[in-house]
Every structure is written in structure tokens, then in C-alpha cells.
Design a protein around this motif. Structure first.
Motif, short mmCIF file in Angstrom:
data_model
loop_
_atom_site.label_atom_id
_atom_site.label_comp_id
_atom_site.label_asym_id
_atom_site.label_seq_id
_atom_site.Cartn_x
_atom_site.Cartn_y
_atom_site.Cartn_z
N GLU A 180 0.83 -1.21 0.00
CA GLU A 180 0.00 0.00 0.00
C GLU A 180 0.87 1.26 0.00
O GLU A 180 0.61 2.22 -0.74
CB GLU A 180 -0.93 0.00 1.21
CG GLU A 180 -1.87 1.19 1.25
CD GLU A 180 -2.80 1.16 2.46
OE1 GLU A 180 -3.36 2.21 2.76
OE2 GLU A 180 -2.95 0.10 3.07
N LEU A 181 1.92 1.26 0.80
CA LEU A 181 2.84 2.40 0.84
C LEU A 181 3.49 2.63 -0.52
O LEU A 181 3.55 3.76 -1.01
CB LEU A 181 3.91 2.16 1.91
CG LEU A 181 5.00 3.22 2.01
CD1 LEU A 181 4.42 4.56 2.44
CD2 LEU A 181 6.07 2.76 2.98
N LEU A 182 3.97 1.55 -1.14
CA LEU A 182 4.60 1.66 -2.46
C LEU A 182 3.61 2.16 -3.51
O LEU A 182 3.95 3.00 -4.35
CB LEU A 182 5.20 0.32 -2.87
CG LEU A 182 6.42 -0.13 -2.06
CD1 LEU A 182 6.79 -1.57 -2.42
CD2 LEU A 182 7.59 0.80 -2.27
N THR B 184 0.89 3.97 -3.03
CA THR B 184 0.56 5.36 -2.73
C THR B 184 1.67 6.28 -3.21
O THR B 184 1.41 7.31 -3.83
CB THR B 184 0.31 5.55 -1.22
OG1 THR B 184 -0.73 4.68 -0.80
CG2 THR B 184 -0.05 6.99 -0.89
N ARG B 185 2.91 5.90 -2.94
CA ARG B 185 4.06 6.70 -3.38
C ARG B 185 4.10 6.79 -4.90
O ARG B 185 4.38 7.84 -5.46
CB ARG B 185 5.38 6.10 -2.87
CG ARG B 185 5.58 6.17 -1.41
CD ARG B 185 5.96 7.59 -1.03
NE ARG B 185 6.04 7.70 0.39
CZ ARG B 185 7.08 8.20 1.03
NH1 ARG B 185 8.12 8.63 0.37
NH2 ARG B 185 7.05 8.28 2.34
N ALA B 186 3.85 5.69 -5.58
CA ALA B 186 3.89 5.67 -7.04
C ALA B 186 2.82 6.58 -7.62
O ALA B 186 3.04 7.25 -8.64
CB ALA B 186 3.73 4.24 -7.56
N GLU C 58 1.62 9.28 -6.19
CA GLU C 58 1.91 10.66 -5.84
C GLU C 58 3.02 11.25 -6.71
O GLU C 58 3.14 12.47 -6.80
CB GLU C 58 2.32 10.76 -4.37
CG GLU C 58 1.19 10.47 -3.41
CD GLU C 58 1.66 10.40 -1.95
OE1 GLU C 58 2.88 10.47 -1.70
OE2 GLU C 58 0.80 10.28 -1.09
N GLU C 59 3.86 10.42 -7.32
CA GLU C 59 4.98 10.91 -8.12
C GLU C 59 4.50 11.40 -9.47
O GLU C 59 3.70 10.73 -10.13
CB GLU C 59 6.00 9.79 -8.33
CG GLU C 59 6.72 9.39 -7.07
CD GLU C 59 7.63 8.20 -7.30
OE1 GLU C 59 7.87 7.82 -8.44
OE2 GLU C 59 8.11 7.66 -6.29
N SER D 14 9.15 11.48 -13.41
CA SER D 14 10.09 11.91 -12.37
C SER D 14 11.03 10.76 -12.03
O SER D 14 10.73 9.60 -12.27
CB SER D 14 9.34 12.37 -11.11
OG SER D 14 8.72 11.26 -10.50
N PRO E 223 12.60 9.20 -8.85
CA PRO E 223 12.65 9.19 -7.38
C PRO E 223 14.03 8.78 -6.88
O PRO E 223 14.70 7.96 -7.51
CB PRO E 223 11.59 8.16 -6.96
CG PRO E 223 11.44 7.27 -8.16
CD PRO E 223 11.77 8.13 -9.36
#
Length: 167
Positions: free
Chosen positions: A151-153, A155-157, A159-160, A164, A166
Motif C-alpha cells: 500500500e505504501l509503495l 501510494t508513493r507511485a 503521488e509521483e 520523475s 525518485p
């Protein structure tokens, strides 16, 4: 713990480490003997500085370029405390656990138990995080940890910005 109780002695865990890593760990030479159905114990023969490892610390059965190194797990006896106290009372300002363990090996039976578990260096960048993740992924909540990580990964993907890079 089982080996220490069964043999009534101190036991330290060791693992094979490549030659280029032995400067970070205490190195021990020992003779193997069966300690149970799934373990091998080692009776100490010598402990030395890494620069002397090639000459003095070869353990039969290890691949060339590998040496047995401590990785921080010890079951100690009262003899260790006695040696530490003796060193401090003698005014030795540089009493170390490594030095005391070396003395212990000459005074009483002291075994090393070869472990196959992975070693984590918590002193490097993300080392503690890696160790905590390893523990979490082997525990009973493994599925929950994986779900949270996924879920964290995700969500981060999301938001980018597209394109970009990272870091």
C-alpha cells in the motif's frame, strides 16, 4: 541456549564471513563437532586479529576465503563477569568483551555455534530498517506487513509526477 545449558558453558554464535568482511567482526578458529541433529558446535582453538586470519584461523570445511566470525549473540557464564571485574579492578581501562572472551576460552569450555541465519548491520544506512523488515517478514503478521508495504509503495507511485526520477 539449549547448547549452553546442555554443555554448561558459554556459547557464542558465529557465521562464515568473506575475507573482506572480517575486519568488522571477531574471528575464531575452532574444531567442529556434532552438537545435535541440526547444529554444529566448535571448540575454540584460537582467536586472532583479522590480519592474521589467513595464517591461523582456517576452519576445516569452510570455503577458501571464508572465516568464522562472531555476530553478536552470546550466552555467557558467570566466568565472563568475573573476568570483566578482575580486569577493571586491576586498573585496566581498556577491558573489552572480545578480550574477556579470549581469556574465557583458555579458562573453561567455551563453544561457538555455527548459525545459518542472516546477519544485519544496523550501523549502516537503512540497516536497522532492513533488520526490522526481516524480523517482520518472518513473524506471524507477515501478510499484514506485506500488505502495508504494498500500500505504501502504491501510494508513493501514485503521488509521483509522470517521468520523475525518485531518489
Amino acid at each position: 541456549m539449549d547448547l549452553a545449558e546442555r554443555e554448561s558453558c558459554a556459547v557464542s554464535s558465529v557465521q562464515p564471513a568473506r575475507e573482506n568482511h572480517i575486519g568488522h567482526y571477531g574471528v575464531v578458529a575452532a574444531n567442529r563437532w556434532p552438537a545435535g541433529p541440526k547444529s554444529t558446535a566448535l571448540k575454540w582453538s584460537r582467536r586472532s586479529r583479522p590480519n592474521r586470519a589467513e595464517e591461523h584461523l582456517i576452519v576445516p570445511g569452510l570455503r577458501a576465503g571464508y572465516y568464522l566470525c562472531f555476530f553478536g549473540m552470546h550466552v555467557l557464564t558467570a566466568g565472563v563477569m568475573d573476568l570483566l571485574e578482575h580486569g577493571l579492578r586491576a586498573g585496566n581501562s581498556r577491558v573489552t568483551l572480545s578480550g574477556v572472551l579470549n581469556q574465557l576460552a583458555h579458562r573453561e569450555q567455551y563453544l561457538a555455534l555455527e548459525e545459518s541465519n542472516r546477519r544485519y548491520d544496523v550501523g549502516v544506512r537503512y540497516g536497522l530498517l532492513t533488520a526490522q523488515m526481516a524480523v517482520a517478514l518472518t513473524g506471524r503478521d507477515r501478510e499484514q506487513v506485506l500488505a502495508n508495504l504494498l500500500e505504501l509503495l502504491a501510494t508513493r507511485a501514485m503521488e509521483e509526477p509522470v517521468g520523475s526520477n525518485p531518489q
